[in-house]
Design a protein around this motif. Sequence first.
Motif, mmCIF file in Angstrom:
data_model
loop_
_atom_site.group_PDB
_atom_site.id
_atom_site.type_symbol
_atom_site.label_atom_id
_atom_site.label_comp_id
_atom_site.label_asym_id
_atom_site.label_seq_id
_atom_site.Cartn_x
_atom_site.Cartn_y
_atom_site.Cartn_z
ATOM 1 N N TYR A 48 -98.231 118.978 73.032
ATOM 2 C CA TYR A 48 -98.177 119.172 74.490
ATOM 3 C C TYR A 48 -99.157 118.287 75.260
ATOM 4 O O TYR A 48 -98.766 117.380 75.991
ATOM 5 C CB TYR A 48 -98.459 120.641 74.835
ATOM 6 C CG TYR A 48 -97.371 121.607 74.451
ATOM 7 C CD1 TYR A 48 -96.200 121.699 75.201
ATOM 8 C CD2 TYR A 48 -97.514 122.449 73.346
ATOM 9 C CE1 TYR A 48 -95.210 122.596 74.868
ATOM 10 C CE2 TYR A 48 -96.520 123.354 73.008
ATOM 11 C CZ TYR A 48 -95.373 123.425 73.775
ATOM 12 O OH TYR A 48 -94.399 124.323 73.427
ATOM 13 N N LYS A 98 -100.349 134.096 79.169
ATOM 14 C CA LYS A 98 -98.984 134.624 79.145
ATOM 15 C C LYS A 98 -98.922 136.007 78.506
ATOM 16 O O LYS A 98 -98.022 136.792 78.780
ATOM 17 C CB LYS A 98 -98.066 133.640 78.400
ATOM 18 C CG LYS A 98 -97.931 132.319 79.139
ATOM 19 C CD LYS A 98 -97.179 131.275 78.345
ATOM 20 C CE LYS A 98 -95.706 131.363 78.614
ATOM 21 N NZ LYS A 98 -94.991 130.172 78.086
ATOM 22 N N SER A 153 -103.854 122.983 78.461
ATOM 23 C CA SER A 153 -103.344 124.315 78.091
ATOM 24 C C SER A 153 -103.672 124.703 76.655
ATOM 25 O O SER A 153 -103.217 125.737 76.179
ATOM 26 C CB SER A 153 -101.835 124.360 78.346
ATOM 27 O OG SER A 153 -101.224 123.138 78.010
ATOM 28 N N GLY A 154 -104.444 123.873 75.947
ATOM 29 C CA GLY A 154 -104.884 124.262 74.602
ATOM 30 C C GLY A 154 -103.990 123.681 73.519
ATOM 31 O O GLY A 154 -103.641 122.509 73.543
ATOM 32 N N GLY A 155 -103.655 124.518 72.527
ATOM 33 C CA GLY A 155 -102.769 124.061 71.454
ATOM 34 C C GLY A 155 -103.488 123.382 70.308
ATOM 35 O O GLY A 155 -102.847 122.864 69.386
ATOM 36 N N ASN A 193 -102.883 128.552 77.450
ATOM 37 C CA ASN A 193 -101.944 129.300 78.293
ATOM 38 C C ASN A 193 -101.299 130.485 77.580
ATOM 39 O O ASN A 193 -100.818 131.397 78.228
ATOM 40 C CB ASN A 193 -100.878 128.360 78.846
ATOM 41 C CG ASN A 193 -99.976 127.795 77.765
ATOM 42 O OD1 ASN A 193 -100.327 127.785 76.595
ATOM 43 N ND2 ASN A 193 -98.816 127.322 78.154
ATOM 44 N N LYS A 194 -101.291 130.492 76.249
ATOM 45 C CA LYS A 194 -100.653 131.610 75.549
ATOM 46 C C LYS A 194 -101.424 132.913 75.785
ATOM 47 O O LYS A 194 -100.833 133.984 75.842
ATOM 48 C CB LYS A 194 -100.533 131.313 74.050
ATOM 49 C CG LYS A 194 -99.657 130.117 73.732
ATOM 50 C CD LYS A 194 -98.235 130.295 74.268
ATOM 51 C CE LYS A 194 -97.311 129.143 73.890
ATOM 52 N NZ LYS A 194 -97.569 127.909 74.652
ATOM 53 N N CYS A 226 -98.323 120.795 81.217
ATOM 54 C CA CYS A 226 -97.307 120.605 80.186
ATOM 55 C C CYS A 226 -96.167 121.598 80.419
ATOM 56 O O CYS A 226 -96.375 122.666 80.976
ATOM 57 C CB CYS A 226 -97.867 120.881 78.804
ATOM 58 S SG CYS A 226 -99.359 119.988 78.426
ATOM 59 N N VAL A 227 -94.980 121.232 79.926
ATOM 60 C CA VAL A 227 -93.826 122.114 80.060
ATOM 61 C C VAL A 227 -93.139 122.285 78.712
ATOM 62 O O VAL A 227 -92.775 121.301 78.052
ATOM 63 C CB VAL A 227 -92.813 121.538 81.080
ATOM 64 C CG1 VAL A 227 -91.532 122.349 81.086
ATOM 65 C CG2 VAL A 227 -93.415 121.517 82.477
ATOM 66 N N GLY A 228 -93.024 123.563 78.297
ATOM 67 C CA GLY A 228 -92.176 123.897 77.147
ATOM 68 C C GLY A 228 -90.996 124.667 77.698
ATOM 69 O O GLY A 228 -89.930 124.134 77.970
ATOM 70 N N THR A 229 -91.221 125.960 77.939
ATOM 71 C CA THR A 229 -90.191 126.768 78.609
ATOM 72 C C THR A 229 -90.311 126.672 80.130
ATOM 73 O O THR A 229 -89.390 127.036 80.841
ATOM 74 C CB THR A 229 -90.364 128.248 78.232
ATOM 75 O OG1 THR A 229 -91.642 128.678 78.705
ATOM 76 C CG2 THR A 229 -90.287 128.438 76.732
ATOM 77 N N GLY A 230 -91.475 126.253 80.630
ATOM 78 C CA GLY A 230 -91.692 126.134 82.071
ATOM 79 C C GLY A 230 -92.371 127.336 82.708
ATOM 80 O O GLY A 230 -92.628 127.338 83.913
ATOM 81 N N GLY A 231 -92.700 128.340 81.914
ATOM 82 C CA GLY A 231 -93.365 129.524 82.456
ATOM 83 C C GLY A 231 -94.738 129.211 83.040
ATOM 84 O O GLY A 231 -95.101 129.715 84.110
ATOM 85 N N THR A 232 -95.476 128.361 82.348
ATOM 86 C CA THR A 232 -96.806 127.982 82.819
ATOM 87 C C THR A 232 -96.714 127.227 84.139
ATOM 88 O O THR A 232 -97.432 127.518 85.094
ATOM 89 C CB THR A 232 -97.500 127.104 81.751
ATOM 90 O OG1 THR A 232 -97.515 127.835 80.525
ATOM 91 C CG2 THR A 232 -98.907 126.748 82.150
ATOM 92 N N ASN A 270 -98.026 127.863 68.663
ATOM 93 C CA ASN A 270 -99.232 128.379 69.325
ATOM 94 C C ASN A 270 -99.024 129.823 69.767
ATOM 95 O O ASN A 270 -99.958 130.619 69.793
ATOM 96 C CB ASN A 270 -99.556 127.532 70.564
ATOM 97 C CG ASN A 270 -99.910 126.106 70.208
ATOM 98 O OD1 ASN A 270 -100.523 125.850 69.185
ATOM 99 N ND2 ASN A 270 -99.511 125.165 71.051
HETATM 100 C C1 LIG Z 1 -96.661 126.760 74.844
HETATM 101 C C2 LIG Z 1 -97.506 125.678 75.377
HETATM 102 C C3 LIG Z 1 -97.180 124.983 76.556
HETATM 103 C C4 LIG Z 1 -95.903 125.223 77.282
HETATM 104 O O1 LIG Z 1 -95.910 126.390 78.028
HETATM 105 P P1 LIG Z 1 -94.568 126.899 78.719
HETATM 106 O O2 LIG Z 1 -95.016 128.025 79.555
HETATM 107 O O3 LIG Z 1 -93.644 127.338 77.618
HETATM 108 O O4 LIG Z 1 -93.970 125.778 79.482
HETATM 109 C C5 LIG Z 1 -98.053 124.016 77.004
HETATM 110 N N1 LIG Z 1 -99.185 123.709 76.340
HETATM 111 C C6 LIG Z 1 -99.523 124.342 75.205
HETATM 112 C C7 LIG Z 1 -100.761 123.926 74.510
HETATM 113 C C8 LIG Z 1 -98.699 125.334 74.684
HETATM 114 O O5 LIG Z 1 -99.048 125.948 73.545
#
Ligand SMILES: *Cc1c(COP(=O)(O)O)cnc(C)c1O
Length: 299
Positions: free
Chosen positions: A248, A37, A276-278, A33-34, A167-173, A62
């Motif tokens: 994630y 983004k 989403s990778g990582g 997802n990076k 997955c959710v970090g900031t929630g943008g995805t 990531n």
């Molecule tokens: C950054 C990341 C996320 C979270 O994405 P957000 O848009 O910040 O919620 C999910 N999965 C992986 C692998 C990431 O690197």
Amino acid sequence: MLNQQVHLPLLSKNNVSLFIKREDLLHPFVSGNKFRKLKYNLEDASSGGFETILTFGGAYSNHIAATAYAGKKNGFKTIGVIRGEELQSNWLENPTLKFAFEQDMQFKFVSRESYREKKQKGFLKALEAEYGSCFILPEGGTNFAAVKGCEEILTGEDAGFDFICCCVGTGGTLAGIVNASLPNQQVLGFPAIRGGFIKEDIRKFTTKKNWDLKVEHHFGGYGKVTQQLVIFINDFKERTAIPLDPVYTGKMLFGVLDLVKSGFFPKGSKILVIHSGGLQGISGMNQVLKRKKIPQLDL
Ligand SMILES: *Cc1c(COP(=O)(O)O)cnc(C)c1O
């Protein structure tokens, strides 16, 4: 990207089907997802006439790896403001930072206290005084342009799924996926961090209501890894040949299968899970696990 079906006894027993969208295959090292983004942010930086992109991240980020790679590929200089002054002396041992350095990213290591001020005007002014005018990306890379990029994760081929998990970090995805989802689809987000404040942030980027967060599977918080999680990820890879990352996607898949087990999904449900990778973070995490004498992730 390819939707790969996963076959596990648990799934057939509960009468649900599960597919994984392999966004991790976008690139062998900076996957997922990076990239999505960054796409429109790089366009904005370019049309704004910027030569340098400056962003923020932790030691295994990531987003730092992806910005360094995509920045170089698109002809930008990149600067990474990295949390943790102590890294200054031994960062070449860190696989993420070593990779970013090889993409010509320049680092500025700052203390945890200064790093917390990264959104303050004074802090940004000082950075501009040091590096000149820069296109500034927030930590994790989430802004409206990033959400727009994540709207491209789903395609017309995904219309038949009832549930979409990410997955959710900031929630943008998640926000991007929700914006691209159909009204009859339910989007479930699995936060990798502890705390309930993310919902407010997500509502800044989507007005739709067909989503929810499943907050029970953070394994103690961001970047925290237990032996149970390592065993799960290694076992999942052995059964399906799909690698998961420990920060994630491993936690999300654990959560999704837990919900299957508990009967959360109605019989006949078609579930799509976004990988989403990582994966670039695995070797860095293995260094940490080795120090803690916890079993390591299979490569
Ligand atoms: C950054 C990341 C996320 C979270 O994405 P957000 O848009 O910040 O919620 C999910 N999965 C992986 C692998 C990431 O690197």
